[in-house]
Design an enzyme around this catalytic site. Structure first.
Site, PDB file in Angstrom:
ATOM      1  N   LYS A 197       0.854  -1.196   0.000  1.00 36.90           N
ATOM      2  CA  LYS A 197       0.000   0.000   0.000  1.00 36.90           C
ATOM      3  C   LYS A 197       0.887   1.242   0.000  1.00 36.90           C
ATOM      4  CE  LYS A 197      -1.709   2.903   2.690  1.00 36.90           C
ATOM      5  NZ  LYS A 197      -1.592   4.173   1.934  1.00 36.90           N
ATOM      6  N   GLU A 273      10.232   1.215  10.204  1.00 37.34           N
ATOM      7  CA  GLU A 273      11.308   2.158   9.847  1.00 37.34           C
ATOM      8  C   GLU A 273      10.697   3.538   9.964  1.00 37.34           C
ATOM      9  OE1 GLU A 273      14.353   1.332   9.104  1.00 37.34           O
ATOM     10  OE2 GLU A 273      14.108  -0.830   8.836  1.00 37.34           O
ATOM     11  N   CYS A 308      14.372  10.608   5.880  1.00 34.03           N
ATOM     12  CA  CYS A 308      14.334  10.167   7.284  1.00 34.03           C
ATOM     13  C   CYS A 308      15.706  10.336   7.926  1.00 34.03           C
ATOM     14  CB  CYS A 308      13.894   8.721   7.356  1.00 34.03           C
ATOM     15  SG  CYS A 308      14.808   7.653   6.246  1.00 34.03           S
ATOM     16  N   GLU A 407      10.957  16.237  14.135  1.00 40.44           N
ATOM     17  CA  GLU A 407      11.344  15.981  12.750  1.00 40.44           C
ATOM     18  C   GLU A 407      10.607  16.982  11.856  1.00 40.44           C
ATOM     19  OE1 GLU A 407       9.839  12.396  10.810  1.00 40.44           O
ATOM     20  OE2 GLU A 407      11.840  12.088   9.986  1.00 40.44           O
TER      21      GLU A 407
HETATM   22  P1  NAD Z   1       3.077   8.672   7.352  1.00 41.41           P
HETATM   23  O1  NAD Z   1       3.406   7.894   8.568  1.00 41.41           O
HETATM   24  O2  NAD Z   1       2.086   9.760   7.459  1.00 41.41           O
HETATM   25  O3  NAD Z   1       2.522   7.698   6.208  1.00 41.41           O
HETATM   26  C1  NAD Z   1       3.219   6.557   5.798  1.00 41.41           C
HETATM   27  C2  NAD Z   1       2.247   5.543   5.273  1.00 41.41           C
HETATM   28  O4  NAD Z   1       1.343   5.186   6.323  1.00 41.41           O
HETATM   29  C3  NAD Z   1       1.386   6.017   4.115  1.00 41.41           C
HETATM   30  O5  NAD Z   1       1.222   4.961   3.200  1.00 41.41           O
HETATM   31  C4  NAD Z   1       0.064   6.361   4.781  1.00 41.41           C
HETATM   32  O6  NAD Z   1      -1.037   6.230   3.931  1.00 41.41           O
HETATM   33  C5  NAD Z   1       0.005   5.338   5.903  1.00 41.41           C
HETATM   34  N1  NAD Z   1      -0.797   5.780   7.039  1.00 41.41           N
HETATM   35  C6  NAD Z   1      -0.988   7.049   7.493  1.00 41.41           C
HETATM   36  N2  NAD Z   1      -1.830   7.050   8.550  1.00 41.41           N
HETATM   37  C7  NAD Z   1      -2.179   5.756   8.778  1.00 41.41           C
HETATM   38  C8  NAD Z   1      -3.002   5.105   9.734  1.00 41.41           C
HETATM   39  N3  NAD Z   1      -3.669   5.791  10.660  1.00 41.41           N
HETATM   40  N4  NAD Z   1      -3.107   3.758   9.683  1.00 41.41           N
HETATM   41  C9  NAD Z   1      -2.453   3.058   8.742  1.00 41.41           C
HETATM   42  N5  NAD Z   1      -1.664   3.609   7.808  1.00 41.41           N
HETATM   43  C10 NAD Z   1      -1.513   4.940   7.824  1.00 41.41           C
HETATM   44  O7  NAD Z   1       4.466   9.170   6.782  1.00 41.41           O
HETATM   45  P2  NAD Z   1       4.749  10.038   5.485  1.00 41.41           P
HETATM   46  O8  NAD Z   1       4.340  11.441   5.743  1.00 41.41           O
HETATM   47  O9  NAD Z   1       4.200   9.344   4.293  1.00 41.41           O
HETATM   48  O10 NAD Z   1       6.347   9.933   5.421  1.00 41.41           O
HETATM   49  C11 NAD Z   1       7.185  10.699   6.206  1.00 41.41           C
HETATM   50  C12 NAD Z   1       7.680   9.906   7.399  1.00 41.41           C
HETATM   51  O11 NAD Z   1       8.302   8.708   6.975  1.00 41.41           O
HETATM   52  C13 NAD Z   1       8.748  10.664   8.167  1.00 41.41           C
HETATM   53  O12 NAD Z   1       8.512  10.551   9.543  1.00 41.41           O
HETATM   54  C14 NAD Z   1      10.034   9.939   7.775  1.00 41.41           C
HETATM   55  O13 NAD Z   1      11.085  10.056   8.697  1.00 41.41           O
HETATM   56  C15 NAD Z   1       9.556   8.549   7.640  1.00 41.41           C
HETATM   57  N6  NAD Z   1      10.502   7.775   6.836  1.00 41.41           N
HETATM   58  C16 NAD Z   1      11.276   6.836   7.447  1.00 41.41           C
HETATM   59  C17 NAD Z   1      12.197   6.109   6.711  1.00 41.41           C
HETATM   60  C18 NAD Z   1      13.059   5.056   7.349  1.00 41.41           C
HETATM   61  O14 NAD Z   1      13.530   4.191   6.628  1.00 41.41           O
HETATM   62  N7  NAD Z   1      13.259   5.067   8.656  1.00 41.41           N
HETATM   63  C19 NAD Z   1      12.328   6.354   5.347  1.00 41.41           C
HETATM   64  C20 NAD Z   1      11.539   7.336   4.763  1.00 41.41           C
HETATM   65  C21 NAD Z   1      10.610   8.025   5.508  1.00 41.41           C
END
Ligand code: NAD
Length: 503
Positions: A197, A273, A308, A407
């Protein structure tokens, strides 16, 4: 890979714009080897480049997730994939890597249009990583082995790794394809079946990948892709009783939800992650202070700061702070921010109006808290309708400010100074995160001491953001658990089985 598989990157803006106008985008879910419209509900995908609607995409909910999990379950329980000779699974992944190469221009373009990053980086960094990841795990598939420990002589024991089953992968928008590949490639190599997803901001490249997987000959249902938002489709996948493993990349806040979904459903394994607030420590004996400044600027502004691992806290020794910060500020001012489709662009658009508003809120908080804005801080008009922001540097930041603690996930650098190494370590570790850190020093003892003291999954020394697929990637503390990349990623997608035989 054969040479003719590698498409040459287009090298002028007009050619990319023309290609974008004729780009055919996949807009339906991919389930069991077929396009799937689902309920008929749909949502718009808006390009940060110019605010235009790129496509209207099928909006998956619980029913579509259930269909995809069912397809993956059947592929895993009754299909050939987990039972194939590992080399054959590997060959399918190599074919997928070749297809990614073959469609590299269109996939790079899709990523840049949906995410806003420069197309040169989508092509040169993201798509390269995607092809390499499928290739690396494809080559690894038949090189794994089980172990037979030295037990009591009256018995024989076999410790084997078996594919864990149906894997749900939920990924963010900042690297929409390479982070998906980091999950699904090792899961597929291990013999699992997947439901991916993507983020609702960037579903288009993932839907295209789903089609390529079927074209590469993966059996139907082995890789399914469902578009939809987090609270609906993401939650349904995280809560599904037939999903054995949930691999998530995204924010720490949403990572917590996935632990709850698992606790309230079937105790599926959850691998996270998450976010970061990585410290970049520059000592006066750094081998090259200019190189340190260059890496600090490159690190925080790469991918519009939507990383990230972004080195978002520059911790610089007070004796060299003026020199280093001057250099970082000059580099920020010189950075070419502009149209993602222009190959001369070094920083593109941040990922949409909502993200831009969040980042501007952090900038306002820094101003209000008394940090000194050295450069940037304002929205830029580049392509009309797009979400562009100046590269931004604050100094005189203190550890208690929001600029130091939260962040930001945008092109905003916070500079803090220190006098002693103990102080540097204390401030560096004073965060709920533990994804990455860096140390710039010529002294071997200092480097080792700091590397041991820093609570982070990766510590770079005299460089930043380097690495390849051989090394694990992941976080300490609230930056997550488990590791992507390397042979260690396979641990997430396999179960250990002991077979104990009385002889
Ligand atoms: P996010 O957590 O808002 O969303 C990530 C995914 O989760 C999306 O597919 C989203 O649709 C889904 N999601 C959102 N709310 C949800 C819920 N309530 N239940 C289930 N799924 C849900 O993150 P983002 O804004 O897409 O990405 C940015 C974040 O990702 C930052 O915090 C960044 O640090 C992190 N990130 C981490 C890594 C790593 O490898 N550690 C890599 C890239 C990004």
């Amino acid at each position: 890979m054969t040479a003719d598989h590698e498409e040459r990157r287009l090298d002028d803006r007009a050619a990319w714009v023309r290609r974008a106008e004729g780009l055919a985008l996949a807009t339906q879910h991919r389930v069991a080897g077929k396009d799937e419209a689902g309920s008929g509900a749909a949502f718009p995908v808006v390009s940060p480049r110019d605010g235009r609607v790129l496509a209207t995409v099928a909006d998956g909910g619980a029913a579509e997730i259930d269909l995809a999990v069912g397809a993956a379950r059947t592929a895993f329980d009754a299909g050939p994939w987990p039972r194939l000779a590992p080399a054959e699974r590997g060959r399918a992944l190599l074919r997928l890597a070749d297809l990614v190469e073959e469609h590299r221009n269109d996939l790079a373009l899709t990523v840049s249009l949906e995410n806003g990053k420069p197309v040169t980086e989508s092509y040169g960094v993201e798509l390269r990583a995607v092809a390499q990841t499928f290739r690396w795990y494809g080559q690894l598939a038949d090189k794994l082995h089980d172990t037979a420990p030295h037990t009591d002589p009256g018995a024989f024991a076999l410790v084997s790794r078996e594919p864990a089953g149906v894997v749900g992968a939920v990924v963010p928008w900042n690297f929409p394809l390479s982070l998906a590949a980091w999950k699904v490639a090792p899961a597929l190599a291990a013999g699992c079946a997947c439901v991916l997803k993507p983020s609702e901001l960037t579903p288009l490249s993932a839907l295209a990948l789903g089609r390529l997987a079927d074209e590469a000959g993966l059996p139907a249902g082995v890789l399914n892709v469902v578009a939809g938002d987090g609270p609906t489709a993401g939650r349904a996948l995280g809560s599904h009783p037939d999903v054995d493993v949930l691999a998530f990349t995204g924010s720490t806040a949403v990572g917590r939800h996935f632990l709850r979904y698992a606790a309230d459903s079937n105790l599926k394994r959850v691998w996270l992650e998450l976010g970061g607030k990585s410290p970049n420590l520059v000592l006066p004996d750094a081998p090259d202070l200019e190189a340190a400044a260059s890496a600090a600027a490159a690190g925080i502004f790469f991918n519009q700061g939507e990383m990230c691992t972004a080195p978002s806290r520059l911790l610089v020794h007070a004796s060299v702070a003026d020199q280093v910060v001057e250099s970082v500020v000059a580099r920020a001012r010189a950075l070419r921010v502009g149209d993602p489709l222009d190959p001369a662009t070094e920083m593109g658009a941040v990922a949409g109006e909502a993200r831009l508003a969040t980042v501007l809120g952090h900038i306002a908080s820094g101003r209000a808290a008394g940090a000194r804005l050295r450069t940037g801080g304002e929205r830029l008009a580049r392509v009309p309708g797009g979400t562009y922001l100046e590269p931004t540097v604050f100094d005189r930041v203190t550890p208690d400010m929001r600029l130091s603690r939260e962040e930001i996930f945008g092109p905003v650098l916070s500079v803090l100074t220190f006098e002693t190494l103990d102080e540097a370590v204390r401030v560096a570790n004073d965060t709920e995160y533990g994804l990455a850190a860096a140390v710039w020093s010529s002294d071997l003892t200092t480097v080792h001491r700091l590397s041991r003291a820093l609570r982070a999954g990766t510590v770079w020394v005299n460089c930043y953001e380097e690495g390849d697929l051989t090394v694990p990637f992941g976080g300490y503390k609230q930056s997550g658990n488990g590791r992507d990349k390397s042979v260690h990623a396979l641990e997430k997608y396999t179960e250990l089985k002991t077979t104990w035989i009385r002889l």
